[in-house]
Design an enzyme around this catalytic site. Structure first.
Site, PDB file in Angstrom:
ATOM      1  N   ASN A 119     -22.154 -13.410  24.998  1.00  0.00           N
ATOM      2  CA  ASN A 119     -23.365 -13.518  24.200  1.00  0.00           C
ATOM      3  C   ASN A 119     -24.149 -12.201  24.254  1.00  0.00           C
ATOM      4  O   ASN A 119     -23.686 -11.208  24.805  1.00  0.00           O
ATOM      5  CB  ASN A 119     -24.201 -14.696  24.698  1.00  0.00           C
ATOM      6  CG  ASN A 119     -24.974 -15.380  23.584  1.00  0.00           C
ATOM      7  OD1 ASN A 119     -25.463 -14.728  22.673  1.00  0.00           O
ATOM      8  ND2 ASN A 119     -25.074 -16.694  23.664  1.00  0.00           N
ATOM      9  N   HIS A 129     -21.650   2.966  44.416  1.00  0.00           N
ATOM     10  CA  HIS A 129     -21.775   4.306  44.983  1.00  0.00           C
ATOM     11  C   HIS A 129     -21.763   4.192  46.500  1.00  0.00           C
ATOM     12  O   HIS A 129     -22.144   3.163  47.055  1.00  0.00           O
ATOM     13  CB  HIS A 129     -23.066   4.986  44.507  1.00  0.00           C
ATOM     14  CG  HIS A 129     -23.100   5.234  43.038  1.00  0.00           C
ATOM     15  ND1 HIS A 129     -22.428   6.273  42.445  1.00  0.00           N
ATOM     16  CD2 HIS A 129     -23.696   4.546  42.039  1.00  0.00           C
ATOM     17  CE1 HIS A 129     -22.616   6.233  41.144  1.00  0.00           C
ATOM     18  NE2 HIS A 129     -23.381   5.191  40.867  1.00  0.00           N
ATOM     19  N   GLY A 175     -27.141 -17.276  31.808  1.00  0.00           N
ATOM     20  CA  GLY A 175     -27.939 -16.112  31.447  1.00  0.00           C
ATOM     21  C   GLY A 175     -28.402 -15.306  32.645  1.00  0.00           C
ATOM     22  O   GLY A 175     -28.776 -15.860  33.677  1.00  0.00           O
ATOM     23  N   THR A 199     -22.443 -12.372  45.115  1.00  0.00           N
ATOM     24  CA  THR A 199     -22.075 -11.309  46.048  1.00  0.00           C
ATOM     25  C   THR A 199     -20.826 -11.642  46.856  1.00  0.00           C
ATOM     26  O   THR A 199     -20.338 -10.794  47.595  1.00  0.00           O
ATOM     27  CB  THR A 199     -23.233 -11.018  47.022  1.00  0.00           C
ATOM     28  OG1 THR A 199     -23.526 -12.210  47.758  1.00  0.00           O
ATOM     29  CG2 THR A 199     -24.474 -10.552  46.272  1.00  0.00           C
ATOM     30  N   ARG A 201     -24.548 -19.547  46.034  1.00  0.00           N
ATOM     31  CA  ARG A 201     -23.879 -20.442  46.984  1.00  0.00           C
ATOM     32  C   ARG A 201     -23.446 -21.685  46.220  1.00  0.00           C
ATOM     33  O   ARG A 201     -23.943 -21.952  45.116  1.00  0.00           O
ATOM     34  CB  ARG A 201     -24.808 -20.797  48.136  1.00  0.00           C
ATOM     35  CG  ARG A 201     -26.066 -21.498  47.680  1.00  0.00           C
ATOM     36  CD  ARG A 201     -26.990 -21.859  48.823  1.00  0.00           C
ATOM     37  NE  ARG A 201     -28.290 -22.321  48.390  1.00  0.00           N
ATOM     38  CZ  ARG A 201     -28.564 -23.377  47.642  1.00  0.00           C
ATOM     39  NH1 ARG A 201     -27.599 -24.117  47.172  1.00  0.00           N
ATOM     40  NH2 ARG A 201     -29.799 -23.700  47.322  1.00  0.00           N
ATOM     41  N   LYS A 219     -22.556 -27.536  43.903  1.00  0.00           N
ATOM     42  CA  LYS A 219     -21.888 -28.779  43.511  1.00  0.00           C
ATOM     43  C   LYS A 219     -20.388 -28.540  43.384  1.00  0.00           C
ATOM     44  O   LYS A 219     -19.968 -27.508  42.877  1.00  0.00           O
ATOM     45  CB  LYS A 219     -22.445 -29.263  42.163  1.00  0.00           C
ATOM     46  CG  LYS A 219     -21.874 -30.580  41.711  1.00  0.00           C
ATOM     47  CD  LYS A 219     -22.552 -31.077  40.445  1.00  0.00           C
ATOM     48  CE  LYS A 219     -21.985 -32.444  40.129  1.00  0.00           C
ATOM     49  NZ  LYS A 219     -22.700 -33.097  39.059  1.00  0.00           N
TER      50      LYS A 219
END
Length: 190
Positions: A85, A115, A142, A165, A180, A183
């Site tokens: 999108n 970097h 989004g 992450t 995390r 569900k």
């Protein structure tokens, strides 16, 4: 035998961001994505052709809305039924591989580029990176951000605004900063 900066980048080793070939390749990609972003929305044939030219590999039935941005394009590999999108950024210094039936909501950002923490290397424009892999049937909400080296399994949903992450397996909904599991999802029955 010496390796090129391109080979270093592709092997996820430190590389000179300002290497002549890499500068050229980023310029080629920029020209393509700017042309894609300016193509009439109803001109599906031209839009599809530009996406095919920009991406390394892609399935059919793909759509990328403006204003799309990437580093190289040739390191982006998407499956059938891919949809990105508005305002997505895919920084593809290393491969970004996305399976079939993937949905990227507005402003999704996938970063393989990074970097060094060492200030001496960073101020010399040394780049680093790690590939991102996203499985089949995934939906990233989004403003989701995915950092270098993350792998998401099949049938993963990422909640809006999440920062991913760590890697996650299949059939989970994840959200938060850092993301995390919120569900467990039922596997898709084929």
């Amino acid at each position: 035998m010496d390796t090129t900066e391109f080979e270093n980048m592709m092997a996820e080793r430190p590389y000179d961001v300002n290497d002549e070939k890499l500068l050229h390749d980023r310029l080629v990609a920029r020209r393509l994505f700017e042309k894609l972003n300016q193509t009439d929305f109803e001109d599906e044939e031209t839009r599809h052709q530009l996406i095919k030219e920009l991406f390394g590999t892609s399935g059919e039935n793909i759509d990328v809305r403006p204003n799309f941005r990437c580093d190289y394009g040739y390191n982006i590999h998407v499956g059938e039924n891919f949809f990105a999108n508005f305002d997505c950024i895919l920084l593809d210094t290393c491969p970004i591989t996305i399976g079939k039936n993937a949905l990227l909501a507005p402003r999704v950002q996938l970063y393989t580029a990074s970097h060094p923490l060492d200030v001496n290397l960073r101020t010399k424009w040394i780049g680093t990176g790690a590939a991102i892999t996203i499985g089949d049937n995934c939906w990233l909400g989004g403003d989701v951000k995915v950092v270098p080296g993350v792998t998401l399994g099949d049938n993963v949903v990422v909640g809006a605004g999440s920062v991913v992450t760590n890697s996650f397996g299949s059939n989970v909904a994840i959200a938060g900063n850092p993301a995390r599991v919120i569900k467990e999802l039922k596997p898709i029955e084929e």
